[in-house]
Scaffold this active site. Sequence first.
Site, PDB file in Angstrom:
ATOM      1  N   TYR A 268       0.819  -1.209   0.000  1.00  0.00           N
ATOM      2  CA  TYR A 268       0.000   0.000   0.000  1.00  0.00           C
ATOM      3  C   TYR A 268       0.848   1.252   0.000  1.00  0.00           C
ATOM      4  CZ  TYR A 268       0.798   0.869   5.038  1.00  0.00           C
ATOM      5  OH  TYR A 268       1.359   1.163   6.256  1.00  0.00           O
TER       6      TYR A 268
ATOM      7  N   LYS B 120       6.429  -2.027   1.876  1.00  0.00           N
ATOM      8  CA  LYS B 120       5.258  -1.455   2.565  1.00  0.00           C
ATOM      9  C   LYS B 120       4.059  -2.392   2.414  1.00  0.00           C
ATOM     10  CE  LYS B 120       3.139   3.108   3.220  1.00  0.00           C
ATOM     11  NZ  LYS B 120       3.266   3.149   4.673  1.00  0.00           N
TER      12      LYS B 120
ATOM     13  N   GLU C  23      11.709   2.379  14.396  1.00  0.00           N
ATOM     14  CA  GLU C  23      10.832   3.469  13.939  1.00  0.00           C
ATOM     15  C   GLU C  23       9.548   3.444  14.739  1.00  0.00           C
ATOM     16  OE1 GLU C  23       9.747   2.764   9.777  1.00  0.00           O
ATOM     17  OE2 GLU C  23       9.825   0.615  10.144  1.00  0.00           O
TER      18      GLU C  23
ATOM     19  N   LEU D  25      10.960   1.333   7.143  1.00  0.00           N
ATOM     20  CA  LEU D  25      10.376   1.784   5.886  1.00  0.00           C
ATOM     21  C   LEU D  25      11.139   3.027   5.424  1.00  0.00           C
ATOM     22  CD1 LEU D  25       7.978   1.242   3.912  1.00  0.00           C
ATOM     23  CD2 LEU D  25       6.922   3.237   4.966  1.00  0.00           C
TER      24      LEU D  25
HETATM   25  N1  PDD Z   1       2.820   4.999   7.327  1.00  0.00           N
HETATM   26  N2  PDD Z   1       7.503   3.832   8.876  1.00  0.00           N
HETATM   27  C1  PDD Z   1       6.388   3.098   8.861  1.00  0.00           C
HETATM   28  C2  PDD Z   1       6.397   1.772   9.532  1.00  0.00           C
HETATM   29  C3  PDD Z   1       5.232   3.579   8.220  1.00  0.00           C
HETATM   30  O1  PDD Z   1       4.116   2.835   8.201  1.00  0.00           O
HETATM   31  C4  PDD Z   1       5.257   4.869   7.610  1.00  0.00           C
HETATM   32  C5  PDD Z   1       4.064   5.437   6.899  1.00  0.00           C
HETATM   33  C6  PDD Z   1       6.453   5.606   7.676  1.00  0.00           C
HETATM   34  C7  PDD Z   1       6.576   6.975   7.053  1.00  0.00           C
HETATM   35  O2  PDD Z   1       6.578   6.903   5.651  1.00  0.00           O
HETATM   36  P1  PDD Z   1       6.061   8.106   4.748  1.00  0.00           P
HETATM   37  O3  PDD Z   1       6.835   9.301   5.150  1.00  0.00           O
HETATM   38  O4  PDD Z   1       6.364   7.678   3.364  1.00  0.00           O
HETATM   39  O5  PDD Z   1       4.583   8.275   5.035  1.00  0.00           O
HETATM   40  C8  PDD Z   1       7.555   5.052   8.299  1.00  0.00           C
HETATM   41  C9  PDD Z   1       1.619   5.449   6.658  1.00  0.00           C
HETATM   42  C10 PDD Z   1       1.394   6.919   6.757  1.00  0.00           C
HETATM   43  C11 PDD Z   1       0.452   4.611   7.160  1.00  0.00           C
HETATM   44  O6  PDD Z   1       0.664   3.428   7.331  1.00  0.00           O
HETATM   45  O7  PDD Z   1      -0.656   5.138   7.329  1.00  0.00           O
END
Ligand code: PDD
Length: 288
Positions: A33, A147, A180, A205
């Site tokens: 996703y 992801k 994270e 991620l």
């Molecule tokens: N999550 N680390 C994890 C485990 C994440 O699920 C996300 C993003 C990030 C940050 O990535 P980005 O800057 O590309 O949004 C880091 C999204 C927002 C979610 O699962 O809703």
Amino acid sequence: MPRIVYVNGEYVNEKDAKVSVFDRGFLFADGVYEVTTVLDGELIDNDAHLARLRRSLGELDMAEPCPPEKITEIQRALVQKNSLSEGLVYLQVTRGAADRDFAYPKDAEPTLVLFTQEKSIADNPTAKTGIAVITTPDIRWARRDIKTVGLLAPSMAKMEAVNAGADDAWMVDGDGFVTEGSSNNAYIITQDGAIVTRALSNAILHGITRRAVLALAQEADMRIEERKFTVSEAENAVEAFITSASSFVMPVVSIDGRQVGSGKPGPMTNRLRQLYIDMARKSARPAA
Ligand code: PDD
């Protein structure tokens, strides 16, 4: 107002949207996703999200449901159909529906689902007070760079935080280093003013917001150290924050109940948040 969502080529009322019970996303979490921010009705940094989607699909030998330009067209159509000014567009691709089998099916058509979600991101009042995090062992799988929709472990971490009266959890690897947040990247700012965040690897991620924020920090002559940090180093930090498409830059003011720095959002975090919001708004309205 029910939303219009997108499912496999059709725009439908959310109540009429259907995916097969044999879908491998449902049976195996065999799907990936992306979450793209919408600000002022525009998609923020979406090309980078679609590049990461392509990478996630490639790592899992999963077919692309359609070219990235078509996905952008669908995202924009949903923003328009749902009159979304600020919030998120969620998109999910799964390997599709097939008889249950651990081996990948040869002929399944990928499932593509998109929907919008309203959310106040730039003006989120929580940014003024910051969030509290707890720490918890990182029990996720070893390919966190992909992801995937296999999100039960971070969901458990988030619930542990909520049950402890906190806002989120920072996950910690077997050696005591923070990986994270449950759905965001984690940072601290040391006593001597360096921004520290874990380097890219399979352990985290590769955040799209992370990349943009680190570029802005560099432009602003802030010092960056991409390396691991421990929970005790975080507790001695002067500031801490997280980044994600759904929170931008969000201050962290306590870790496991211990106040970080002054216990209020710090000046460097506030500055990075503002730099990111300015950049995002500018990209949303390139002519302004
Ligand atoms: N999550 N680390 C994890 C485990 C994440 O699920 C996300 C993003 C990030 C940050 O990535 P980005 O800057 O590309 O949004 C880091 C999204 C927002 C979610 O699962 O809703």
